[in-house]
Enzyme design. Structure first.
Site, PDB file in Angstrom:
ATOM      1  N   ASP A 111     -48.648  -9.422 -30.673  1.00 23.57           N
ATOM      2  CA  ASP A 111     -49.450  -8.196 -30.777  1.00 23.57           C
ATOM      3  C   ASP A 111     -50.635  -8.118 -29.822  1.00 23.57           C
ATOM      4  OD1 ASP A 111     -51.397  -9.919 -31.975  1.00 23.57           O
ATOM      5  OD2 ASP A 111     -50.428  -9.631 -33.926  1.00 23.57           O
ATOM      6  N   HIS A 126     -43.763 -16.464 -28.267  1.00 25.94           N
ATOM      7  CA  HIS A 126     -42.738 -15.459 -28.558  1.00 25.94           C
ATOM      8  C   HIS A 126     -42.895 -14.217 -27.670  1.00 25.94           C
ATOM      9  CE1 HIS A 126     -41.834 -17.123 -32.877  1.00 25.94           C
ATOM     10  NE2 HIS A 126     -41.364 -17.884 -31.920  1.00 25.94           N
ATOM     11  N   CYS A 137     -32.443  -7.310 -12.884  1.00 32.07           N
ATOM     12  CA  CYS A 137     -33.065  -7.679 -11.603  1.00 32.07           C
ATOM     13  C   CYS A 137     -34.404  -8.395 -11.766  1.00 32.07           C
ATOM     14  CB  CYS A 137     -33.243  -6.442 -10.716  1.00 32.07           C
ATOM     15  SG  CYS A 137     -34.570  -5.352 -11.255  1.00 32.07           S
ATOM     16  N   CYS A 160     -34.977   0.634 -15.738  1.00 34.10           N
ATOM     17  CA  CYS A 160     -35.461   0.012 -14.512  1.00 34.10           C
ATOM     18  C   CYS A 160     -35.340   1.018 -13.362  1.00 34.10           C
ATOM     19  CB  CYS A 160     -34.632  -1.236 -14.215  1.00 34.10           C
ATOM     20  SG  CYS A 160     -35.089  -2.041 -12.669  1.00 34.10           S
ATOM     21  N   CYS A 163     -32.528  -0.481 -10.759  1.00 37.27           N
ATOM     22  CA  CYS A 163     -31.100  -0.571 -11.082  1.00 37.27           C
ATOM     23  C   CYS A 163     -30.681   0.235 -12.305  1.00 37.27           C
ATOM     24  CB  CYS A 163     -30.674  -2.033 -11.198  1.00 37.27           C
ATOM     25  SG  CYS A 163     -31.607  -2.959 -12.389  1.00 37.27           S
ATOM     26  N   SER A 202     -46.914 -20.437 -41.668  1.00 31.26           N
ATOM     27  CA  SER A 202     -46.268 -21.299 -42.663  1.00 31.26           C
ATOM     28  C   SER A 202     -45.650 -22.521 -41.988  1.00 31.26           C
ATOM     29  CB  SER A 202     -45.201 -20.511 -43.419  1.00 31.26           C
ATOM     30  OG  SER A 202     -44.263 -19.993 -42.496  1.00 31.26           O
TER      31      SER A 202
END
Ligand code: ZN
Length: 259
Positions: A111, A126, A137, A160, A163, A202
């Protein structure tokens, strides 16, 4: 930095450990962002995740199979997260870093609230909602660019420029590999930490679950600041299980950094 005189509680003990340590690292999870109004998706029946199964809709296979459906859900998540604000727990960590008492924050959260709070050394294992990437690409765009492409595309899919392939959020989706560079950096930081502060996690989800082991194996201390149990509770030097904001404000005060 002197600790508050007479602090005898677990918070005071942790403040002394931090003040005496050379390298302190924080490891944060969803619990840090809950007070900012971002529900932990593993808590059922909350917010966006109420209507969908995150394992299904936020899975790399779902993105590849049906980018229109994926973005139908994810565009909302992008917008909702982008408007959230950091809370006092995020700010406490930024204040510790500014005071030279914290080396880095390793987070599972996507976030960007640590960054918004002012944390400079941030490892996002993450990924984050900062933008999107083309899997074809490798081109990347900012969140703002992605949003304008979502608005311009008849299917609501950001594409994109080079492409025309659908762009993927720079968030690690279920079924995807973790970003290798971030993971290595997290392992290095935790393996060398004298004190690892595990906050709002956790400690059950890989790779975060493996990181406290690295600290302990190298002779460092692990402190746990979260509600509920973790697999490391018996190994933690200090265990604070109150509200994460209250606990972090207490720690800041014990470190002489409050106000
Ligand atoms: Zn491309």
């Amino acid at each position: 930095m002197g600790t508050r005189a007479g602090a005898t509680s677990a918070t005071g003990e942790l403040a002394r450990q931090i003040a005496a340590a050379e390298r302190v690292v924080a490891l944060t999870g969803a619990g840090v962002s809950v007070p900012s109004g971002i529900p932990d998706f593993r808590s059922p029946g909350t917010g966006l995740w109420e209507r969908v199964d995150p394992m299904e809709v936020a899975h790399i296979d779902a993105f590849r199979r049906d980018p229109k459906r994926f973005w139908g859900f994810y565009a909302q998540r992008f917008d909702s997260l982008a408007h959230k604000q950091p809370n006092a727990a995020h700010r406490a960590l930024a204040a510790m870093e500014s005071a030279g008492l914290l080396q880095a924050v390793v987070t599972q959260n996507v976030d960007e609230l640590h960054r918004k709070a002012g944390t400079r050394e941030l490892v996002e294992v993450h990924g984050s909602i900062a933008g999107c990437v083309c899997l074809h690409c490798g081109a990347s765009v900012s969140r703002e660019q992605a949003r304008s492409r979502i608005a311009a595309d008849p299917d609501g899919v950001p594409r994109c420029e080079a492409c025309d392939a659908p762009l993927k959020p720079r968030v690690v989706l279920f079924g995807e590999m973790l970003p290798e560079e971030a993971l290595l950096r997290a392992q290095q930081l935790c393996g060398r930490a004298d004190v690892l502060l595990c906050i709002g996690s956790s400690l059950e989800v890989y790779p975060v679950a493996a990181l406290p082991e690295l600290t302990l194996a190298a002779g460092g201390k692990v402190a746990i600041i979260t509600r509920g149990t973790t697999p490391f509770d018996d190994l933690a030097g200090v265990r604070l299980d109150g509200d994460v904001v209250a606990e972090m404000q207490g720690l800041l005060e014990a470190l002489g950094l409050a106000g």
